[in-house]
Design an enzyme around this catalytic site. Structure first.
Site, PDB file in Angstrom:
ATOM      1  N   HIS A  97       9.258  -3.263   3.470  1.00 48.17           N
ATOM      2  CA  HIS A  97       8.800  -3.667   2.282  1.00 48.17           C
ATOM      3  C   HIS A  97      10.196  -3.793   1.299  1.00 48.17           C
ATOM      4  CE1 HIS A  97       5.795  -0.862   3.649  1.00 48.17           C
ATOM      5  NE2 HIS A  97       4.951  -1.521   3.162  1.00 48.17           N
ATOM      6  N   MET A 126       0.872  -1.122  -0.078  1.00 46.44           N
ATOM      7  CA  MET A 126       0.013  -0.054   0.077  1.00 46.44           C
ATOM      8  C   MET A 126       1.138   1.091  -0.108  1.00 46.44           C
ATOM      9  SD  MET A 126      -3.503  -0.854   1.846  1.00 46.44           S
ATOM     10  CE  MET A 126      -2.824  -0.533   3.680  1.00 46.44           C
ATOM     11  N   ASN A 147       4.153   3.941   0.847  1.00 50.94           N
ATOM     12  CA  ASN A 147       4.759   4.498   2.173  1.00 50.94           C
ATOM     13  C   ASN A 147       5.791   3.549   2.766  1.00 50.94           C
ATOM     14  OD1 ASN A 147       4.334   5.178   5.607  1.00 50.94           O
ATOM     15  ND2 ASN A 147       5.151   6.676   4.117  1.00 50.94           N
ATOM     16  N   LEU A 148       6.755   3.154   1.583  1.00 52.92           N
ATOM     17  CA  LEU A 148       7.463   2.294   1.974  1.00 52.92           C
ATOM     18  C   LEU A 148       8.649   2.362   2.777  1.00 52.92           C
ATOM     19  CD1 LEU A 148       8.126   1.008  -1.991  1.00 52.92           C
ATOM     20  CD2 LEU A 148       6.266   0.417  -0.449  1.00 52.92           C
ATOM     21  N   ASP A 191       2.287  -9.486   9.050  1.00 50.07           N
ATOM     22  CA  ASP A 191       1.046  -9.774   8.742  1.00 50.07           C
ATOM     23  C   ASP A 191       0.742 -10.988   8.713  1.00 50.07           C
ATOM     24  OD1 ASP A 191       0.055  -6.733   8.230  1.00 50.07           O
ATOM     25  OD2 ASP A 191       1.769  -6.931   7.386  1.00 50.07           O
ATOM     26  N   GLN A 217     -10.392  -2.793   2.135  1.00 48.18           N
ATOM     27  CA  GLN A 217      -9.953  -3.417   3.119  1.00 48.18           C
ATOM     28  C   GLN A 217      -9.831  -2.387   4.292  1.00 48.18           C
ATOM     29  OE1 GLN A 217      -5.689  -4.159   1.597  1.00 48.18           O
ATOM     30  NE2 GLN A 217      -5.006  -3.773   3.372  1.00 48.18           N
TER      31      GLN A 217
HETATM   32  P1  AMP Z   1       1.500  -2.929   3.556  1.00 50.31           P
HETATM   33  O1  AMP Z   1       1.957  -1.908   2.637  1.00 50.31           O
HETATM   34  O2  AMP Z   1       1.347  -2.728   4.893  1.00 50.31           O
HETATM   35  O3  AMP Z   1       0.181  -3.437   2.963  1.00 50.31           O
HETATM   36  O4  AMP Z   1       2.620  -4.038   3.389  1.00 50.31           O
HETATM   37  C1  AMP Z   1       2.927  -4.783   2.248  1.00 50.31           C
HETATM   38  C2  AMP Z   1       3.702  -5.980   2.556  1.00 50.31           C
HETATM   39  O5  AMP Z   1       4.933  -5.522   3.233  1.00 50.31           O
HETATM   40  C3  AMP Z   1       2.731  -6.839   3.097  1.00 50.31           C
HETATM   41  O6  AMP Z   1       3.313  -8.237   2.764  1.00 50.31           O
HETATM   42  C4  AMP Z   1       3.385  -6.807   4.648  1.00 50.31           C
HETATM   43  O7  AMP Z   1       3.374  -7.913   5.551  1.00 50.31           O
HETATM   44  C5  AMP Z   1       5.047  -6.428   4.527  1.00 50.31           C
HETATM   45  N1  AMP Z   1       5.425  -5.747   5.380  1.00 50.31           N
HETATM   46  C6  AMP Z   1       5.021  -4.538   5.997  1.00 50.31           C
HETATM   47  N2  AMP Z   1       5.932  -4.263   7.132  1.00 50.31           N
HETATM   48  C7  AMP Z   1       7.047  -5.356   7.201  1.00 50.31           C
HETATM   49  C8  AMP Z   1       8.160  -5.515   8.113  1.00 50.31           C
HETATM   50  N3  AMP Z   1       8.451  -4.748   9.254  1.00 50.31           N
HETATM   51  N4  AMP Z   1       8.619  -6.712   7.784  1.00 50.31           N
HETATM   52  C9  AMP Z   1       8.492  -7.487   6.654  1.00 50.31           C
HETATM   53  N5  AMP Z   1       7.164  -7.279   6.052  1.00 50.31           N
HETATM   54  C10 AMP Z   1       6.495  -6.148   6.205  1.00 50.31           C
END
Ligand code: AMP
Length: 279
Positions: free
Chosen positions: A37, A30, A32-33, A150, A61
């Site tokens: 990520h 989503m 804001n990397l 997650d 979601q």
């Molecule tokens: P998001 O942008 O929050 O939807 O996350 C995108 C992907 O990055 C998902 O598969 C998350 O589980 C993964 N992710 C987010 N934060 C972390 C983290 N601290 N360590 C590993 N993977 C992460």
């Protein structure tokens, strides 16, 4: 890095790549990397020839009253980070591209979608499985990498892929943490400096609970004490559960492959974390 915002243009580019025998890796996000990520991109790169990342803040979601509007959108910075990490393709669709007028379908994984985060966030996981299924159909990756941070989401996506026979290898990447143990998250950006000092307590309490389970203390008591510790640290616990790591059902004394799942509110943020271990 090639950037696409339409399904047709992305598909036609990826078709060419596939025709050349290239293996496609995929990391949906989503935006804001952060380093978490980027660690997924790195893992995808090690498994494939062409890495596709997507950035899409998926409205379905988010429950009513959640942070959809204020979710951080930092596309320019994200693009720079992806280029630095060697990502090959970025897909940034508009909402109407992913949810065109007249669409009626939702993908729902029963039972586990209603537990834990699903119980607190009505419809959240149906939104996740719907968008991930759509993205899988668009990208048709050989391998897709998701973060273990997650944990419930990962379990639900694995179940969906199995049940819908989607030909993709779903891989887990370890949770990326700051030196103080705090799992990196886009929602950490909602925390004040004071709250950022409190947040690492979540992982400390997970680590304490893991040691207590391994020392054969009562799991019900550990869950109760952990919630009290969260409150003492200044957090508002949503849930704290010791579970079987595959089924996500409450752990029994005979289970050996365990995960502890936690969610807690802190200021404007709802934070989640987990720890997996064997006994
Ligand atoms: P998001 O942008 O929050 O939807 O996350 C995108 C992907 O990055 C998902 O598969 C998350 O589980 C993964 N992710 C987010 N934060 C972390 C983290 N601290 N360590 C590993 N993977 C992460």
């Amino acid at each position: 890095m090639q950037i696409f915002d339409t399904i047709e243009s992305l598909r036609s580019y990826l078709l060419q790549q596939k025709q050349q025998g290239k293996r496609i890796g995929f990391v949906p996000t989503m935006g804001n990397l952060h380093q978490g990520h980027l660690s997924l991109i790195k893992q995808a790169k090690s498994q494939s020839d062409v890495v596709v990342a997507s950035i899409f803040v998926n409205p379905t979601q988010f429950s009513v009253g959640e942070d959809l509007e204020r979710y951080p959108r930092t596309l320019e910075q994200d693009q720079t980070l992806l280029i630095e990490q060697g990502c090959d393709v970025l897909f940034i669709p508009e909402v109407q591209t992913m949810y065109p007028k007249g669409e009626l379908t939702r993908v729902s994984v029963k039972k586990i979608s209603n537990l834990y985060c699903g119980a607190s966030r009505d419809g959240h996981f149906n939104g996740v499985t719907t968008i991930v299924c759509k993205l899988f159909n668009i990208v048709q990756p050989d391998v897709a990498v998701f973060g273990s941070k997650d944990f419930q989401q990962l379990a639900i996506i694995r179940q969906m892929v199995k049940d819908l026979m989607i030909p993709v290898d779903v891989q887990a990447a370890p949770t990326y943490r700051a030196d103080n143990g705090l799992a990196l998250s886009s929602r950490n950006g909602y925390l004040t400096e004071e709250e950022l000092a409190i947040a690492p307590a979540i992982y400390q309490i997970l680590t304490w609970a893991k040691a207590s389970v391994q020392n054969k203390q009562s799991q019900a008591q550990i869950e109760k004490d952990a919630q009290a510790k969260l409150v003492q640290a200044g957090l508002r616990p949503d849930y704290f559960h010791i579970c079987h790591a595959d089924t996500l059902q409450a752990a029994t004394d005979e289970d050996t492959h365990l995960v502890i799942l936690v969610a807690a509110y802190l200021g404007k943020a709802r934070l989640i974390d987990n720890i997996t271990f064997e006994i």
